[in-house]
Design an enzyme around this catalytic site. Structure first.
Site, PDB file in Angstrom:
ATOM      1  N   PHE A  62      49.308  39.789  47.092  1.00  0.00           N
ATOM      2  CA  PHE A  62      48.959  38.684  47.982  1.00  0.00           C
ATOM      3  C   PHE A  62      49.275  39.100  49.407  1.00  0.00           C
ATOM      4  CE2 PHE A  62      50.228  37.044  43.839  1.00  0.00           C
ATOM      5  CZ  PHE A  62      48.952  36.781  43.392  1.00  0.00           C
ATOM      6  N   ASP A  63      48.313  39.824  49.966  1.00  0.00           N
ATOM      7  CA  ASP A  63      48.588  40.487  51.234  1.00  0.00           C
ATOM      8  C   ASP A  63      48.081  39.716  52.428  1.00  0.00           C
ATOM      9  OD1 ASP A  63      45.983  40.811  50.499  1.00  0.00           O
ATOM     10  OD2 ASP A  63      45.819  42.882  51.141  1.00  0.00           O
ATOM     11  N   VAL A  64      47.592  38.495  52.194  1.00  0.00           N
ATOM     12  CA  VAL A  64      47.000  37.777  53.316  1.00  0.00           C
ATOM     13  C   VAL A  64      47.847  36.600  53.786  1.00  0.00           C
ATOM     14  CG1 VAL A  64      44.952  36.581  54.145  1.00  0.00           C
ATOM     15  CG2 VAL A  64      44.720  38.447  52.521  1.00  0.00           C
ATOM     16  N   ARG A  82      43.657  36.388  47.643  1.00  0.00           N
ATOM     17  CA  ARG A  82      44.762  37.194  48.155  1.00  0.00           C
ATOM     18  C   ARG A  82      45.825  36.325  48.834  1.00  0.00           C
ATOM     19  NH1 ARG A  82      41.379  41.426  51.456  1.00  0.00           N
ATOM     20  NH2 ARG A  82      43.368  42.460  51.888  1.00  0.00           N
TER      21      ARG A  82
END
Lengths: 307, 307
Positions: free
Chosen positions: A20-22, A249
């Protein structure tokens, strides 16, 4: 799939954070703090996420505060933030009224049951309103009120321009306000609630929440309000409208399964993460009908991903 | 069997009146009068029934008045009565608390949400109470209140002798009272309501009723109160306890199907008679799930039995 327990699982945590890079959406009370007590490691955990380039968003159903008020609370607790990162249910409701509802020109006023947070957010969206903290409504109902409310022909009593009743947490709820709200909805106003949490956590216990302000109207009208706080997707849409992120994300972090985690699941976010420092228990997480993808004893366990 | 329409049917009326020769239970507002308007023929109809040896009983869910208050209302409208003929939900609730509930000696106090009618009837049954019209509770909640209510260790804030929360119509309902009532029930108090009518008819319109006072608590607790007004059979038991009548020879007269008529049917009275001068319509009487044995346009049509 059973919720994955990530506390102490450094590898699991790393892959979870990478996935979960956002955006990380955070419920606040019960996750970052409890009442006026900041959980140890909260600031460091938010720093870790921001340091990895993730957008942090604070998502709260608290309707008594505006975004500006809420930022003051964050600052007071030592949590760096800016107002753009904050979504409270009073803001979500104001956006819904100003941008989603197509109100006729002569029905644009909102009758408010609630405190200043709602009023500030309605003002920020240029939505006209009456009620709210108006001291003229903080009084007993009189025999004359019954007649004038029932007749409905005096615009100083029943304002014909009211097209929406918006109900949030009101520490000054009274009989007169409930009676007026009922009559506005009966005369065609749209029934909205900032949120329908029945209780408000305070002092380690529970007190009446915004949902309890709507409860008399729900019973009288036989009708539920459109609720704008979590788990309503109107709030998710408002957040997405601002940040334009890839939901797959993004991750919702919260302590309440039926509001926070459900909000993330129904919003089709890639991840949901529960913490055990608030309302829902480990047992509920493992056996409930609404289950997060993963859970932690406490938010700061995310710091183990750094170890 | 479809409800029988008796207006204009003199023979039908005579046999109906002959069949129920013991007791006629009357709902009041919507049957005998509307607000402060006495329906023409009300006094004569009651005289006709009394003249034929029938016991007349006035049965009302109004919890803001005591029996003494209610008799004043009847007298003011020109209806002869005595207090023994009057059953109001505040009286029914007081009897239930004093005679049916077996409260431990140290849990005999009642926390009241309501007006003086409840207080008078509790006093008449020697039931100790707090709350109600106490001016000390007619104020805003303070930060100190949250702490003291949550802690629950100060008997001047949370009285450890409270074993019952009784909720009736309260024109001075506020956040503090709801919070206190919630905490008493959470600490083990029995949750009672004088009645759960969501609305109160007034000035030809509807206003919040006693049920709307219970609604926040029902939502917060996830629990319904035991309600003592119609259609609760606790009220019928109280009436039978006083008059010891043969139910098969008694008739309930009312304007609301879901309270009055249901009260008579579930009480296994011989007859139920609806009138069209109040809440329920002819269409509801003919198509509803709760149906009276017979109905009239108006109560005074009973006078045709004399013609």
């Amino acid at each position: 799939m059973a919720p994955r327990y990530l506390t102490g699982d450094a590898a699991g945590l790393k892959s979870f954070l990478d996935k979960f890079d956002v955006v990380f959406l955070f419920d606040c009370d019960g996750v970052l703090w409890s009442g006026d007590y900041l959980f140890p490691g909260t600031v460091e955990t938010l720093e870790l996420l921001r340091g990895r380039g993730k957008q942090v968003v604070f998502v709260t159903n608290n309707s008594t505060k505006s975004r500006v008020d809420y930022q003051k609370k964050l600052t007071g607790l030592g949590i760096p933030s800016n107002p753009e990162e904050i979504f409270c249910s009073s803001y979500s409701a104001s956006i819904y009224i100003s941008r989603i509802l197509k109100l006729p020109a002569d029905k644009r006023k909102v009758f408010v049951i609630g405190e200043t947070g709602i009023e500030q957010e309605l003002r920020s969206e240029n939505v006209p309103f009456i009620g709210g903290t108006d001291p003229a409504l903080r009084r007993d109902i009189t025999p004359e009120d019954y007649k004038r409310i029932a007749a409905g022909d005096d615009p100083s009593v029943i304002d014909p321009e009211v097209g929406v009743v918006l109900v949030g947490l009101d520490f000054h709820i009274n009989y007169l306000k409930i009676a007026l709200a009922y009559h506005y909805v009966k005369r065609g106003a749209i029934f909205l609630a900032t949120n329908i949490d029945s209780t408000l956590p305070s002092s380690g216990s529970l007190f009446p929440g915004a949902g309890s302000m709507s409860a008399p109207l729900i019973m009288m009208l036989g009708q539920d309000p459109v609720a704008l706080g979590k788990p309503s997707q109107a709030m998710m849409d408002a957040i997405e409208g601002k940040f334009h992120f890839d939901r797959s994300r993004a991750c919702m972090v919260g302590d309440r399964l039926n509001t926070d985690i459900r909000f993330g699941i129904e919003g089709k976010l890639g991840g949901t993460l529960a913490v055990l420092t608030g309302v829902s228990s480990k047992e509920e997480i493992l056996t409930g009908t609404v289950q997060p993808a993963a859970y932690l004893d406490k938010l700061s366990d995310l710091l183990e991903a750094e170890s």
